[in-house]
Structure formats: structure tokens, C-alpha cells
Design a protein around this motif. Structure first.
Motif, PDB file in Angstrom:
ATOM      1  N   LEU A  16       0.833  -1.199   0.000  1.00 21.58           N
ATOM      2  CA  LEU A  16       0.000   0.000   0.000  1.00 21.58           C
ATOM      3  C   LEU A  16       0.868   1.250   0.000  1.00 21.58           C
ATOM      4  O   LEU A  16       2.052   1.213   0.345  1.00 21.58           O
ATOM      5  CB  LEU A  16      -0.896   0.021   1.239  1.00 21.58           C
ATOM      6  CG  LEU A  16      -2.062  -0.963   1.302  1.00 21.58           C
ATOM      7  CD1 LEU A  16      -2.745  -0.853   2.652  1.00 21.58           C
ATOM      8  CD2 LEU A  16      -3.069  -0.681   0.187  1.00 21.58           C
ATOM      9  N   VAL A  17       0.238   2.377  -0.356  1.00 23.60           N
ATOM     10  CA  VAL A  17       0.916   3.657  -0.286  1.00 23.60           C
ATOM     11  C   VAL A  17       1.231   4.025   1.161  1.00 23.60           C
ATOM     12  O   VAL A  17       2.137   4.801   1.430  1.00 23.60           O
ATOM     13  CB  VAL A  17       0.049   4.749  -0.952  1.00 23.60           C
ATOM     14  CG1 VAL A  17      -1.267   4.928  -0.217  1.00 23.60           C
ATOM     15  CG2 VAL A  17       0.791   6.070  -1.022  1.00 23.60           C
ATOM     16  N   ILE A  18       0.493   3.453   2.091  1.00 21.11           N
ATOM     17  CA  ILE A  18       0.642   3.802   3.498  1.00 21.11           C
ATOM     18  C   ILE A  18       0.641   2.546   4.357  1.00 21.11           C
ATOM     19  O   ILE A  18      -0.007   1.553   4.016  1.00 21.11           O
ATOM     20  CB  ILE A  18      -0.501   4.752   3.915  1.00 21.11           C
ATOM     21  CG1 ILE A  18      -0.266   5.331   5.317  1.00 21.11           C
ATOM     22  CG2 ILE A  18      -1.839   4.057   3.859  1.00 21.11           C
ATOM     23  CD1 ILE A  18      -1.260   6.433   5.675  1.00 21.11           C
ATOM     24  N   LYS A  19       1.371   2.585   5.449  1.00 20.41           N
ATOM     25  CA  LYS A  19       1.340   1.506   6.441  1.00 20.41           C
ATOM     26  C   LYS A  19       1.181   2.137   7.811  1.00 20.41           C
ATOM     27  O   LYS A  19       1.847   3.123   8.133  1.00 20.41           O
ATOM     28  CB  LYS A  19       2.601   0.651   6.360  1.00 20.41           C
ATOM     29  CG  LYS A  19       2.707  -0.118   5.047  1.00 20.41           C
ATOM     30  CD  LYS A  19       3.940  -0.979   5.004  1.00 20.41           C
ATOM     31  CE  LYS A  19       3.930  -1.834   3.738  1.00 20.41           C
ATOM     32  NZ  LYS A  19       4.048  -1.029   2.506  1.00 20.41           N
ATOM     33  N   ILE A  20       0.283   1.589   8.604  1.00 23.10           N
ATOM     34  CA  ILE A  20      -0.018   2.143   9.917  1.00 23.10           C
ATOM     35  C   ILE A  20       0.102   1.048  10.959  1.00 23.10           C
ATOM     36  O   ILE A  20      -0.384  -0.063  10.760  1.00 23.10           O
ATOM     37  CB  ILE A  20      -1.444   2.744   9.957  1.00 23.10           C
ATOM     38  CG1 ILE A  20      -1.596   3.838   8.890  1.00 23.10           C
ATOM     39  CG2 ILE A  20      -1.748   3.314  11.338  1.00 23.10           C
ATOM     40  CD1 ILE A  20      -2.995   4.407   8.780  1.00 23.10           C
ATOM     41  N   LYS A  21       0.731   1.377  12.063  1.00 26.22           N
ATOM     42  CA  LYS A  21       0.851   0.436  13.168  1.00 26.22           C
ATOM     43  C   LYS A  21       0.369   1.104  14.446  1.00 26.22           C
ATOM     44  O   LYS A  21       0.787   2.223  14.775  1.00 26.22           O
ATOM     45  CB  LYS A  21       2.302  -0.024  13.339  1.00 26.22           C
ATOM     46  CG  LYS A  21       2.477  -1.095  14.407  1.00 26.22           C
ATOM     47  CD  LYS A  21       3.911  -1.606  14.433  1.00 26.22           C
ATOM     48  CE  LYS A  21       4.069  -2.744  15.445  1.00 26.22           C
ATOM     49  NZ  LYS A  21       5.447  -3.248  15.490  1.00 26.22           N
ATOM     50  N   LYS A  22      -0.520   0.424  15.154  1.00 27.33           N
ATOM     51  CA  LYS A  22      -1.029   0.940  16.421  1.00 27.33           C
ATOM     52  C   LYS A  22      -0.269   0.292  17.568  1.00 27.33           C
ATOM     53  O   LYS A  22      -0.093  -0.918  17.601  1.00 27.33           O
ATOM     54  CB  LYS A  22      -2.524   0.626  16.560  1.00 27.33           C
ATOM     55  CG  LYS A  22      -3.153   1.109  17.851  1.00 27.33           C
ATOM     56  CD  LYS A  22      -4.633   0.727  17.915  1.00 27.33           C
ATOM     57  CE  LYS A  22      -5.280   1.207  19.206  1.00 27.33           C
ATOM     58  NZ  LYS A  22      -6.709   0.823  19.289  1.00 27.33           N
ATOM     59  N   GLU A  23       0.196   1.122  18.507  1.00 30.07           N
ATOM     60  CA  GLU A  23       0.917   0.626  19.672  1.00 30.07           C
ATOM     61  C   GLU A  23       0.298   1.209  20.933  1.00 30.07           C
ATOM     62  O   GLU A  23      -0.009   2.411  20.982  1.00 30.07           O
ATOM     63  CB  GLU A  23       2.397   1.009  19.608  1.00 30.07           C
ATOM     64  CG  GLU A  23       3.197   0.251  18.561  1.00 30.07           C
ATOM     65  CD  GLU A  23       3.435  -1.198  18.950  1.00 30.07           C
ATOM     66  OE1 GLU A  23       3.271  -1.545  20.129  1.00 30.07           O
ATOM     67  OE2 GLU A  23       3.801  -1.985  18.062  1.00 30.07           O
ATOM     68  N   GLU A  24       0.117   0.374  21.957  1.00 35.41           N
ATOM     69  CA  GLU A  24      -0.432   0.810  23.229  1.00 35.41           C
ATOM     70  C   GLU A  24       0.536   0.464  24.357  1.00 35.41           C
ATOM     71  O   GLU A  24       1.064  -0.649  24.400  1.00 35.41           O
ATOM     72  CB  GLU A  24      -1.795   0.165  23.476  1.00 35.41           C
ATOM     73  CG  GLU A  24      -2.842   0.604  22.452  1.00 35.41           C
ATOM     74  CD  GLU A  24      -4.204  -0.023  22.708  1.00 35.41           C
ATOM     75  OE1 GLU A  24      -4.275  -1.268  22.656  1.00 35.41           O
ATOM     76  OE2 GLU A  24      -5.170   0.720  22.955  1.00 35.41           O
ATOM     77  N   LYS A  90       3.650   5.347   8.079  1.00 41.14           N
ATOM     78  CA  LYS A  90       4.708   5.412   7.076  1.00 41.14           C
ATOM     79  C   LYS A  90       4.067   5.572   5.707  1.00 41.14           C
ATOM     80  O   LYS A  90       3.159   4.823   5.345  1.00 41.14           O
ATOM     81  CB  LYS A  90       5.549   4.139   7.093  1.00 41.14           C
ATOM     82  CG  LYS A  90       6.328   3.907   8.375  1.00 41.14           C
ATOM     83  CD  LYS A  90       6.991   2.549   8.392  1.00 41.14           C
ATOM     84  CE  LYS A  90       8.058   2.435   7.336  1.00 41.14           C
ATOM     85  NZ  LYS A  90       8.763   1.139   7.416  1.00 41.14           N
ATOM     86  N   ILE A  91       4.524   6.550   4.950  1.00 46.83           N
ATOM     87  CA  ILE A  91       3.978   6.803   3.613  1.00 46.83           C
ATOM     88  C   ILE A  91       5.098   6.665   2.595  1.00 46.83           C
ATOM     89  O   ILE A  91       6.145   7.307   2.722  1.00 46.83           O
ATOM     90  CB  ILE A  91       3.360   8.212   3.531  1.00 46.83           C
ATOM     91  CG1 ILE A  91       2.180   8.335   4.500  1.00 46.83           C
ATOM     92  CG2 ILE A  91       2.904   8.507   2.104  1.00 46.83           C
ATOM     93  CD1 ILE A  91       1.602   9.732   4.595  1.00 46.83           C
ATOM     94  N   ASP A  92       4.878   5.814   1.600  1.00 45.48           N
ATOM     95  CA  ASP A  92       5.832   5.656   0.504  1.00 45.48           C
ATOM     96  C   ASP A  92       5.423   6.621  -0.612  1.00 45.48           C
ATOM     97  O   ASP A  92       4.479   6.370  -1.355  1.00 45.48           O
ATOM     98  CB  ASP A  92       5.831   4.216   0.001  1.00 45.48           C
ATOM     99  CG  ASP A  92       6.935   3.961  -1.017  1.00 45.48           C
ATOM    100  OD1 ASP A  92       7.478   4.949  -1.555  1.00 45.48           O
ATOM    101  OD2 ASP A  92       7.249   2.798  -1.277  1.00 45.48           O
ATOM    102  N   LEU A  93       6.134   7.742  -0.700  1.00 41.88           N
ATOM    103  CA  LEU A  93       5.740   8.779  -1.650  1.00 41.88           C
ATOM    104  C   LEU A  93       5.865   8.333  -3.099  1.00 41.88           C
ATOM    105  O   LEU A  93       5.189   8.874  -3.971  1.00 41.88           O
ATOM    106  CB  LEU A  93       6.577  10.037  -1.410  1.00 41.88           C
ATOM    107  CG  LEU A  93       6.329  10.733  -0.059  1.00 41.88           C
ATOM    108  CD1 LEU A  93       7.372  11.813   0.176  1.00 41.88           C
ATOM    109  CD2 LEU A  93       4.932  11.327  -0.019  1.00 41.88           C
TER     110      LEU A  93
END
Length: 287
Positions: A16-24, A90-93
Motif C-alpha cells: 500500500l501507499v501507506i502503512k499504519i501500526k497501532k501501539e499501546e 509510514k507513507i511511501d511517496l
């Protein structure tokens, strides 16, 4: 020992153009030790409080703050609350380049991908940005039909918001090259400290690694990190000791020695100066 540090290398599960990770995180402690990397990255603080250091500047962030870590910025993150929720974005431009080069790509996307544009580190109270980020997160985790298109459109919106309101500096290629050469020298120093903090580290050795005189090295080190080399080393050692006090059965003398302090009394004094609590009190709280 439990390892709660945030890692970047396990986020490549989708193309994907973007990857997101949630941390608690439920307890205070180090999330990321000092380091830097080539790509720009973003953090969204959804809940709690954290201290983030970017080069020589330190910020305390809380609910709904958006953090920008520019390329090659030395950064460090510590949770300072009992509950913290962070999203790493994280965004892969290169994924939003068009197949045919155009003025948009030349004016905006290429300079961004080449790290020629430097943004402010913390954005607060920007409703447009918060709506954009929250929609990204929602689309990423719900994955309804067309979510890829929705995310891509929000990436464009985010870029526009940052370009219009939060540019700190625009480099030319010569300035960027000089900056990269300087930072590479200091990356070797930071790596050496990280790998040898349990041993005696002297300024002569560090200045030789960087290729500067001792005086020039000390001035540049403080300019880049915001603290003297000695304070940086002690801060690293104290943070390592903090984790050991919480998560190990070692006594205070053993922890002091394992973190590079030959004198446990000196260790206790430095620890209390940094953490506002003695190692003994910290140890008792963790039992």
C-alpha cells in the motif's frame, strides 16, 4: 525481559501507499531509543503523554498531537503516562507518483521524496489534519471496498495541509548533501555509543570516529542532539537502567555495572537527577 520497544521492520505486510501500526503502552518507559532513518515518518498520539526529542528539540505531546519525524532527524520517544496509544504512519511517496511526469510531481512529490523539504515536528489543534489522519486510520483498519483509493486521497490531503502550513525549511541539493555527510559521521558516533555504553567511553575516541577535533566535535554533537556527549551517554545508560529496574531481578549495583557505571552511588545520583526518583524507589515500585 519484556521488550515493548516500537519496531519498524514488521510493517511490510501490504503493498500500500501507506502503512499504519497501532501501539499501546500502559506504563511509562522508553518506546524508541535515539536513532534516525532515511524516510519521513509520522506519529499520531491518540491517548496519553509522551516526550519526543527531534535533534536538539524536545516536545511533550498528548491527545490528538501529530508528530513529524523528518528524514535523518535523530529522534527518541518516551511514554510518560500510565496509558499511551500511538499510531506510527509510514507513507511511501513513490506510490503516489503518476506514470507520466508532470508539474505536480516536479514541484512537490520529487522534493518531498528527496527530503529537500523539512516540516515542523509537532502539529496541534489543526482540525483539518486530524480529520485527514483519523480517516486514514479508519480506512486502513476497516478495509471496506475502495479503501485504497480513500487512503490515497487522504495522503494527498495530508501533503497539502503540511505544505501550506508547516514547512520549516527547504534545502537545495548542495545544502542537503552537506547535511547528509555531517550526519553520517555522527551516525557512526551514535552507533558506537549504543553498542559500547556498558564500557568506558571517552571523548577522544568519539571525536576520532567523527573525524573532528575534540572541541569541534563537542560543539557539533550538542548542536545536533541538544545535549553534551557526556549527558547523551548518561541519558542512554539511565534509560537502559530504568528498563532493568522494572523488568529484571538484578540488584542496583549489578544494574549500575551492566549499564556502564563503575560507582553505584554516582549511578543513584545521576538516575535521580534524570528520573526524579531513586533507583531503590523505582525497584520497590516494580516489585
Amino acid at each position: 525481559m519484556a521488550d515493548n520497544t516500537l519496531r519498524y521492520d514488521d510493517m511490510s505486510n501490504e503493498n500500500l501507499v501507506i502503512k499504519i501500526k497501532k501501539e499501546e503502552y500502559e506504563t511509562p518507559g522508553i518506546i524508541l531509543s535515539s536513532h534516525w532513518h532515511d524516510q519521513i515518518q509520522f506519529f499520531y498520539c491518540a491517548r496519553g503523554n509522551a516526550v519526543i526529542r527531534c535533534n536538539s528539540k524536545e516536545f511533550e505531546v498528548s491527545d490528538n498531537d501529530f508528530v513529524i519525524i523528518n528524514s535523518k532527524e535523530l529522534h527518541y520517544i518516551e511514554s510518560v503516562s500510565e496509558g499511551l496509544t500511538l499510531y506510527l504512519i509510514k507513507i511511501d511517496l513513490t506510490f503516489i507518483y503518476s506514470n507520466k511526469a508532470d508539474s505536480i510531481q516536479a514541484q512537490f512529490l520529487t522534493p518531498l521524496s528527496q527530503n529537500l523539504i523539512l516540516f515542523e515536528n509537532v502539529v496541534r489543534n489543526d482540525e483539518s489534519l486530524l480529520r485527514c489522519v483519523n480517516r486514514m486510520i479508519h480506512e486502513y483498519f476497516t478495509k471496506e471496498i475502495g479503501f485504497e483509493l480513500a487512503i490515497k486521497s487522504q495522503v494527498y490531503d495530508l501533503i497539502v495541509i503540511l505544505l501550506r502550513g508547516y514547512i520549516k525549511k527547504i534545502y537545495n541539493e548542495s545544502e542537503l548533501k552537506s547535511k547528509m555527510l555531517l550526519l553520517q559521521r555522527f551516525k557512526d558516533v551514535i552507533d558506537y555509543i549504543e553498542n559500547n555504553f556498558t564500557e568506558k567511553i571517552d571523548l577522544e575516541k568519539l571525536s576520532k570516529i567523527a573525524g573532528f577535533s575534540k572541541g569541534h566535535f563537542c560543539r557539533l554533537f550538542k548542536q545536533i542532539t541538544g545535549m553534551s556527549a557526556i549527558d547523551y551517554i548518561n541519558n542512554l545508560r539511565i534509560n537502559k537502567a530504568f528498563d532493568l529496574l522494572k523488568n529484571s531481578d538484578l540488584n542496583i549495583t549489578e544494574i549500575a555495572v551492566s549499564c556502564g557505571f563503575s560507582d553505584s552511588n554516582y549511578f543513584s545520583r545521576i538516575f535521580k537527577n534524570h528520573k526524579k526518583i531513586s533507583p531503590m524507589q523505582m525497584k520497590k515500585q516494580s516489585m
